[in-house]
Write a protein that holds these residues in place. Structure first.
Motif, PDB file in Angstrom:
ATOM      1  N   LYS A   1      19.157 -51.427 -23.957  1.00  0.00           N
ATOM      2  CA  LYS A   1      19.245 -52.767 -24.519  1.00  0.00           C
ATOM      3  C   LYS A   1      17.886 -53.428 -24.371  1.00  0.00           C
ATOM      4  CE  LYS A   1      24.180 -53.594 -23.712  1.00  0.00           C
ATOM      5  NZ  LYS A   1      25.182 -54.461 -23.043  1.00  0.00           N
ATOM      6  N   PHE A   2      17.203 -53.554 -25.492  1.00  0.00           N
ATOM      7  CA  PHE A   2      15.857 -54.120 -25.446  1.00  0.00           C
ATOM      8  C   PHE A   2      15.549 -54.731 -26.799  1.00  0.00           C
ATOM      9  CE2 PHE A   2      11.285 -54.422 -25.415  1.00  0.00           C
ATOM     10  CZ  PHE A   2      10.956 -54.609 -24.081  1.00  0.00           C
ATOM     11  N   SER A   3      15.443 -56.053 -26.821  1.00  0.00           N
ATOM     12  CA  SER A   3      15.084 -56.761 -28.041  1.00  0.00           C
ATOM     13  C   SER A   3      13.581 -56.990 -28.074  1.00  0.00           C
ATOM     14  CB  SER A   3      15.805 -58.113 -28.110  1.00  0.00           C
ATOM     15  OG  SER A   3      15.242 -58.918 -29.123  1.00  0.00           O
TER      16      SER A   3
ATOM     17  N   ASN B   1      14.583 -65.525 -24.658  1.00  0.00           N
ATOM     18  CA  ASN B   1      15.493 -64.773 -23.789  1.00  0.00           C
ATOM     19  C   ASN B   1      15.482 -63.268 -24.070  1.00  0.00           C
ATOM     20  OD1 ASN B   1      16.562 -67.143 -22.481  1.00  0.00           O
ATOM     21  ND2 ASN B   1      17.682 -67.571 -24.376  1.00  0.00           N
ATOM     22  N   SER B   2      14.618 -62.820 -24.953  1.00  0.00           N
ATOM     23  CA  SER B   2      14.580 -61.392 -25.278  1.00  0.00           C
ATOM     24  C   SER B   2      13.930 -60.598 -24.158  1.00  0.00           C
ATOM     25  CB  SER B   2      13.820 -61.164 -26.581  1.00  0.00           C
ATOM     26  OG  SER B   2      12.449 -61.459 -26.409  1.00  0.00           O
ATOM     27  N   GLU B   3      14.267 -59.323 -24.124  1.00  0.00           N
ATOM     28  CA  GLU B   3      13.699 -58.444 -23.087  1.00  0.00           C
ATOM     29  C   GLU B   3      12.184 -58.340 -23.214  1.00  0.00           C
ATOM     30  OE1 GLU B   3      17.985 -57.405 -23.290  1.00  0.00           O
ATOM     31  OE2 GLU B   3      16.423 -57.742 -24.804  1.00  0.00           O
TER      32      GLU B   3
ATOM     33  N   ALA C   1      10.392 -61.057 -21.238  1.00  0.00           N
ATOM     34  CA  ALA C   1      10.370 -60.746 -19.803  1.00  0.00           C
ATOM     35  C   ALA C   1       9.432 -59.588 -19.508  1.00  0.00           C
ATOM     36  CB  ALA C   1      11.789 -60.423 -19.330  1.00  0.00           C
ATOM     37  N   HIS C   2       9.376 -58.645 -20.416  1.00  0.00           N
ATOM     38  CA  HIS C   2       8.490 -57.495 -20.264  1.00  0.00           C
ATOM     39  C   HIS C   2       7.026 -57.939 -20.224  1.00  0.00           C
ATOM     40  CE1 HIS C   2       6.778 -53.605 -22.258  1.00  0.00           C
ATOM     41  NE2 HIS C   2       6.615 -53.577 -20.960  1.00  0.00           N
TER      42      HIS C   2
ATOM     43  N   PHE D   1      10.613 -53.880 -13.321  1.00  0.00           N
ATOM     44  CA  PHE D   1      11.265 -54.379 -14.529  1.00  0.00           C
ATOM     45  C   PHE D   1      12.016 -53.270 -15.242  1.00  0.00           C
ATOM     46  CE2 PHE D   1      11.020 -55.080 -19.163  1.00  0.00           C
ATOM     47  CZ  PHE D   1      11.837 -56.198 -19.246  1.00  0.00           C
TER      48      PHE D   1
ATOM     49  N   THR E   1      15.527 -52.712 -14.245  1.00  0.00           N
ATOM     50  CA  THR E   1      16.539 -53.726 -14.581  1.00  0.00           C
ATOM     51  C   THR E   1      17.107 -53.557 -15.988  1.00  0.00           C
ATOM     52  OG1 THR E   1      14.995 -55.361 -15.548  1.00  0.00           O
ATOM     53  CG2 THR E   1      15.268 -55.370 -13.144  1.00  0.00           C
ATOM     54  N   ILE E   2      16.468 -52.725 -16.794  1.00  0.00           N
ATOM     55  CA  ILE E   2      16.898 -52.562 -18.188  1.00  0.00           C
ATOM     56  C   ILE E   2      18.265 -51.888 -18.229  1.00  0.00           C
ATOM     57  CG2 ILE E   2      16.376 -51.424 -20.386  1.00  0.00           C
ATOM     58  CD1 ILE E   2      14.616 -53.818 -19.766  1.00  0.00           C
ATOM     59  N   LYS E   3      19.136 -52.387 -19.094  1.00  0.00           N
ATOM     60  CA  LYS E   3      20.504 -51.876 -19.190  1.00  0.00           C
ATOM     61  C   LYS E   3      20.641 -50.896 -20.344  1.00  0.00           C
ATOM     62  CE  LYS E   3      22.684 -55.959 -17.115  1.00  0.00           C
ATOM     63  NZ  LYS E   3      21.415 -56.483 -16.597  1.00  0.00           N
TER      64      LYS E   3
END
Length: 436
Positions: A206-208, A215-217, A220-221, A242, A245-247
């Motif tokens: 799950k990574f936008s 709020n996208s990954e 945060a990345h 990080f 933490t990725i799902k």
């Protein structure tokens, strides 16, 4: 220069590309006399009383990026990639005026290369044909010795470096990444993926990659890579933390669908370090950069733990990146030696998984194409393949006409898809115009 119109095929590609990616208004910020203002004209970081400073939260957007992309080492942490002490491999010159080469723009009307360079906020542009410079232009204060941020063109450079380790047996594509990164054992997204799935971005995570969504990954990345300063949430944790933490996206298995996610390449950077037993920048220097005959040291940005932002952090000069592209065109051979094994370049060009491409919108661009080893392969009638990064960074390689095109830009909008596509179509037209 006679008009070179795009083929019907490429016209269809452009239309479907924009439709699939979603329309973004062509950026026209800070224009003067029909061209983008330079960083100096906007008084960005000039040191004068009226000088404007850049914002660490938005340095990669316009107008700050007009200055920032050429000054990365002045506000981010970088590792040096030494060129070594060898002689520079000269680039011959056989100049051709390509400014008048025309291609069909998004509105269906002809557009010239010179107009495209202005509209797409170009900082540097170079064309090699048979290894010689045939066209070279600089804008926005950039010079031949100026390093420029590659953004996601870095992914293709990283994938090429990984190929050396794969070909000599130190990095096994079918192995789980936890053989090299035991820290990710049991991680929800990456705990059960293979090296090959990282290389081809077929991890079901799950990574936008939506830069406009706070709020996208990917937002945060960027913080984890230290691109937003030490006060950004998660910055001091770093890239490896990080990644843990990725799902996982439980709607699909790993390995079946191409899903572009920049964190994959940063994991690949960590794999390169573990497999080589060297810091990334040092291995890059020893394996490629010191052998290529480049003119300048390179840089790559690092997080607060020293891990490289392999996904987008390379900072190189225009001519040196062109030398790299020429090496890839020449099956990994350059400066009198085989630097990257030829088998790796063949693997990029011929061994991709089109079925992983089919469920995505990318199939509308190049129906027979694929993503392999961090490169895009078009499978067009010239065998073209390319690297691309946000804000308009490109390497375009046409094996049929033996052309390499490199473009550095500072588009105000990261994912300005119309202008990025204009770059593709112009580079395709240029490379076809150089056919014997």
């Amino acid at each position: 220069m006679p008009v070179k119109r795009m083929s019907f095929w490429l016209t269809a590609v452009i239309v479907s590309t924009v439709a699939a990616l979603g329309s973004v208004a062509i950026a026209q910020d800070n224009m003067v006399d029909g061209r983008p203002m330079t960083a100096a004209e906007m008084e960005i970081m000039t040191g004068t009383a009226s000088s404007k400073t850049i914002d660490i939260a938005a340095w990669d957007k316009g107008p700050d990026n007009r200055w920032a992309f050429q000054h990365i080492s002045e506000f981010l942490h970088v590792a040096n990639i030494s060129r070594g002490s060898g002689a520079v491999a000269p680039l011959g010159r056989d100049l051709v005026d390509l400014s008048g080469v025309q291609f069909e723009g998004l509105d269906g009307n002809p557009m010239s290369v010179s107009d495209m360079l202005v509209q797409t906020y170009t900082d540097g542009f170079i064309v090699l044909n048979d290894g010689q410079i045939v066209y070279e232009k600089y804008f926005n204060g950039m010079k031949p010795d100026t390093r420029h941020l590659l953004m996601s063109v870095s992914k293709s450079v990283t994938g090429t470096l990984a190929g050396i380790l794969v070909q000599d047996g130190r990095l096994n594509p079918i192995s789980p990444i936890t053989d090299y990164l035991p820290e990710l054992e049991g991680a929800p997204g990456f705990g059960d993926v293979t090296v090959r799935q990282i290389l081809d971005m077929t991890t079901a995570i799950k990574f936008s990659e939506d830069y406009a969504d706070p709020n996208s990954e990917v937002v945060a990345h960027e913080a984890a890579t230290a691109w937003r300063g030490e006060n950004a949430p998660g910055a001091l944790d770093g890239i490896l933390s990080f990644a843990g933490t990725i799902k996982k996206d439980d709607t699909r298995p790993h390995g079946e669908v191409f899903h572009y996610a920049s964190i994959n390449t940063d994991v690949l950077g960590l794999l390169i370090e573990r497999a080589s037993g060297r810091r990334f920048a040092d291995f890059m220097s020893d394996a490629i950069w010191s052998k290529l005959g480049v003119e300048h040291d390179g840089h790559i940005t690092v997080d607060y733990h020293g891990a490289v932002a392999a996904n987008g952090g390379f900072v190189l000069t225009l001519r040196d990146l062109a030398r790299f592209g020429q090496m890839v065109l020449d099956d990994g051979f350059a400066n009198g030696r085989q630097i990257v094994p030829s088998g790796w370049v063949d693997d990029i060009r011929f061994n991709g998984n089109n079925s992983a491409w089919q469920p995505t919108s990318y199939v509308k661009f190049w129906p027979d194409g694929y993503y392999r080893n961090q490169w895009y392969v078009t499978k067009d009638d010239n065998g073209s393949f390319f690297a691309v990064g946000v804000n308009g960074q490109h390497i375009w390689i046409n094996p049929t006409t033996r052309t390499v095109v490199v473009k550095f830009s500072s588009l105000p909008v990261s994912a300005d898809k119309e202008n990025i596509v204009l770059g593709w179509s112009a580079m395709d037209a240029i490379s076809r115009s150089l056919a014997d």
